[in-house]
Design an enzyme around this catalytic site. Structure first.
Site, PDB file in Angstrom:
ATOM      1  N   ARG A   1      55.416  49.342  54.611  1.00 25.72           N
ATOM      2  CA  ARG A   1      54.219  50.131  54.322  1.00 25.72           C
ATOM      3  C   ARG A   1      53.426  49.573  53.137  1.00 25.72           C
ATOM      4  NH1 ARG A   1      56.240  55.253  53.768  1.00 25.72           N
ATOM      5  NH2 ARG A   1      55.920  55.734  55.956  1.00 25.72           N
TER       6      ARG A   1
ATOM      7  N   HIS B   1      65.226  46.212  57.001  1.00 25.98           N
ATOM      8  CA  HIS B   1      65.120  46.390  55.554  1.00 25.98           C
ATOM      9  C   HIS B   1      66.189  45.580  54.815  1.00 25.98           C
ATOM     10  CE1 HIS B   1      65.252  48.987  51.783  1.00 25.98           C
ATOM     11  NE2 HIS B   1      63.957  48.748  51.919  1.00 25.98           N
TER      12      HIS B   1
ATOM     13  N   TYR C   1      61.672  45.142  38.700  1.00 24.34           N
ATOM     14  CA  TYR C   1      62.645  45.927  39.473  1.00 24.34           C
ATOM     15  C   TYR C   1      64.046  45.468  39.071  1.00 24.34           C
ATOM     16  CZ  TYR C   1      59.300  47.699  43.028  1.00 24.34           C
ATOM     17  OH  TYR C   1      58.284  48.333  43.685  1.00 24.34           O
TER      18      TYR C   1
ATOM     19  N   HIS D   1      66.378  49.988  40.820  1.00 25.04           N
ATOM     20  CA  HIS D   1      66.229  49.740  42.252  1.00 25.04           C
ATOM     21  C   HIS D   1      67.529  49.333  42.947  1.00 25.04           C
ATOM     22  CE1 HIS D   1      64.430  47.607  45.858  1.00 25.04           C
ATOM     23  NE2 HIS D   1      63.739  48.733  45.848  1.00 25.04           N
TER      24      HIS D   1
END
Length: 683
Positions: A398, A428, A461, A591
């Protein structure tokens, strides 16, 4: 297990975003970083209204259509969301106007906020309006029956309340604020003071000079947030790239989910706006004078004393050794902790693979690609150097779809084999596989990570990247790539039983995590030590939460570090009394995903790409992996313990109140700083 309870995922997420807002309020955070946290909060909230509100609206429609019993619960959720967001926006405005702007002015920085432009900068502002801004302005009369009135998603607009001097009739003009074409802020120095003006304030001040036939009575900023969903049919057979490009082009023209407007806007103006722009089904949210506060991240202030201290990434200890990285990995596993340690080691992994004459094949999954990706350039070089390079590019990441498409096309043109996932199944996983052949001997080297192969986000991250030559585990990774290349919707039964090391969503991930929790339950019932420590971004999936509740009831001690959504309710007698949940928000975005099961003192440690969310467990290919190297395992346990001991940036979640400060009983611990110092001093 029907007696178990769960937090609502969207309410939980809003409390996570409130924790971000608390950092903007914290006086221990440098001034510009506090402003940046306001920007992050605003950006997060925009995405919430683009992604989650449409989903809730869809659920509401289903409930109404089918007369479901949860119709009232759905409406209650909407009401709670509105109450929470309104309270947060009030706090947002208070932090900005009463704390941050006065602090800026103490330091000779005058952010002109909800006030007239100071006379001392009027000449420069006027010149900027006529020479730069005016070229982009396109007023639209809403009274014109033929007007095309369609504000684009999250773009800035203003309503200009006017009276026609010739007919004395009232009218409304909708005018674009060209913050995409020009900087949002206009900055200049006068008499030792830096003045910063909003683009819309310059327009508000000088636009009346161009509206000669009108008397201007009001100028009110607003913006529309639109549905961001891109839906592909599960059996879509056409050109996936072409279809995605068409959907991306339409994204900013989805239906409106929110209209955010200046709370000072007269009611009759709002009603006209709702009617003309067909906003009856949108959430009408009264906000401040200004919108798109995410732009505060680009506030033109350069003073370094207002920012966090720079923590220069430390080189990985392997760099003290002689030899090529790929050869060293064959001798011993390595772990990179970004951004504390340099991401150059990851880049070197791909760069060496591109040139190494023994490397024959490279396989990689890419979810979010950096805009100027060195990794992709290395893969292109590898293909040009005669190696077989296969890349799974996830086109449905996205808001990164367009960038991923760009790189996929470039790689394909240069000889890289590109695979796209099927519409209903996102990939993913963060993995890469290298096949080497030396004589008759074939061996594999692998990269398995908790975060994207993206050198840009790796700067802020916190993620962990394992480089390994564990052949049995890498044989299983080869099976994952084989499955992805077949583009199957579901694995065969034989596939599901084939993984002994990797935990792969759609195959064995859920089952394996349940087994690991069950083992701790069994140990606790036998009177053995039993504990679970898990760090995640989000925790939602109810089967796994129920297993954690069950483990708690068996006496298993459970510590969870959950950054964002947490649907598990901790510390409830008879349900979760042995479960504690912490949340850490600090300089870097937490993360990494780490899973530790005590296993009677022989810790089982796993890491990977998967949160415990419905989407990760049921609608994605995720890969989690075990840590075998004792040194790496102990290092991870040390880092996790530092995070659990954090009493400055961590908060505790309770069964009633979110984001409770952790009481400092001993030394103050800021885990990110402690981890950086620990890794910097490691040799």
């Amino acid at each position: 297990m029907s007696h178990f309870s769960f937090f609502d995922r969207d309410i939980s997420w809003l409390y996570f975003n409130e924790r971000v807002l608390q950092e903007a309020q914290s006086k221990s955070v440098p001034l510009l970083e506090r402003i940046k946290f306001l920007a992050i909060y605003s950006s997060n909230l925009d995405e919430f209204y683009r992604v989650r509100i449409p989903a809730l609206i869809a659920l509401k429609k289903i409930a109404v259509k089918e007369n479901l019993e949860n119709k009232k619960n759905n409406q209650d959720t909407f009401s709670k969301i509105q109450i929470i967001v309104n309270a947060q926006l009030q706090l947002f405005g208070k932090i900005l106007s009463q704390e941050l702007i006065p602090e800026l002015r103490k330091n000779q920085i005058h952010l002109v906020y909800n006030e007239a432009i100071p006379e001392v900068v009027i000449p420069e502002a006027k010149a900027y309006f006529f020479s730069q801004i005016l070229a982009f302005l396109q007023p639209i009369r809403l009274s014109d029956e033929n007007c095309v009135c369609f504000p684009e998603n999250n773009k800035l607009y203003a309503l200009v309340d006017v009276v026609d001097d010739t007919t004395l009739s009232p009218d409304l003009l909708m005018i674009n604020i060209p913050s995409e074409q020009l900087p949002r802020f206009f900055s200049l120095n006068k008499n030792g003071i830096q003045y910063i003006l909003f683009l819309e304030d310059i327009i508000k001040t000088f636009l009346p000079l161009m509206l000669k036939r009108y008397t201007v009575n009001g100028f009110y900023n607003f913006k529309i947030t639109r549905d961001a969903d891109l839906s592909l049919e599960d059996d879509y057979k056409g050109d996936l790239v072409e279809k995605m490009e068409k959907l991306i082009a339409k994204r900013d023209f989805g239906y409106a989910t929110r209209c955010l407007y200046d709370a000072n806007t007269p009611n009759e103006v709002i009603q006209t706006l709702v009617q003309k722009l067909n906003l009856r089904k949108s959430s009408l949210v009264a906000g401040g004078v200004y919108h798109n506060s995410k732009d505060f991240a680009s506030l033109p202030i350069q003073q370094p004393q207002f920012r966090y201290d720079t923590w220069k990434p430390t080189p990985h200890p392997f760099e003290q050794q002689d030899g090529l990285l790929l050869d060293l990995i064959q001798q011993k596993d390595m772990m990179i902790h970004a951004p504390y340690q340099s991401y150059d080691t990851v880049l070197r992994f791909f760069n060496e693979a591109a040139m190494d004459t023994h490397v024959e094949e490279i396989y990689v999954t890419l979810y979010r690609v950096a805009s100027d990706s060195r990794i992709v350039n290395a893969l292109i070089s590898a293909a040009k150097n005669g190696k077989k390079v296969t890349v799974l590019v996830e086109l449905k990441a996205r808001f990164d779809e367009g960038n991923n498409i760009k790189w996929a096309k470039k790689m394909k043109a240069e000889g890289v084999k590109i695979i796209y996932s099927i519409p209903s199944l996102k990939v993913h996983a963060k993995i890469a596989l290298i096949k080497k052949k030396q004589g008759d001997s074939i061996s594999y080297l692998g990269l398995l990570a908790t975060g994207n192969l993206n050198e840009s986000t790796a700067r802020f991250y916190t993620d962990h990247i394992l480089l390994t030559s564990h052949q049995d585990m890498l044989d299983e990774m080869k099976q994952v790539f084989h499955f992805l290349s077949k583009k199957k919707k579901k694995p065969a039964i034989s596939d599901i039983t084939s993984f002994q090391y990797l935990l792969v969503a759609q195959f064995n991930l859920l089952q394996k995590f349940v087994q690991l929790i069950d083992q701790e339950i069994a140990n606790a019932k036998q009177g053995l030590p039993a504990s679970i420590t898990i760090k995640l971004n989000n925790l939602e999936e109810q089967v796994l939460i129920q297993k954690l509740y069950e483990a708690s009831n068996a006496g298993v001690k459970i510590n969870l570090i959950v950054r964002g959504i947490c649907c598990l309710i901790p510390e409830v007698a008879g349900m979760s009394e042995h479960i504690k949940v912490h949340r850490i928000i600090d300089k870097y975005l937490e993360h990494g995903r780490i899973f530790v099961f005590h296993n009677n003192g022989q810790n089982n440690v796993f890491m990977g790409s998967s949160d415990w969310m419905n989407r990760n467990i049921y609608r994605r290919i995720e890969v989690c992996f075990p840590i075998f190297d004792p040194e790496i395992k102990n290092e991870l346990l040390t880092l996790l313990d530092m995070q659990w001991q954090d009493n400055l940036q961590a908060v505790q979640l309770s069964n009633t109140v979110p984001n409770i400060p952790i009481k400092t009983t001993g030394n103050a611990v800021r885990s990110q700083e402690a981890i950086y110092e620990f890794l910097k001093n490691k040799r």
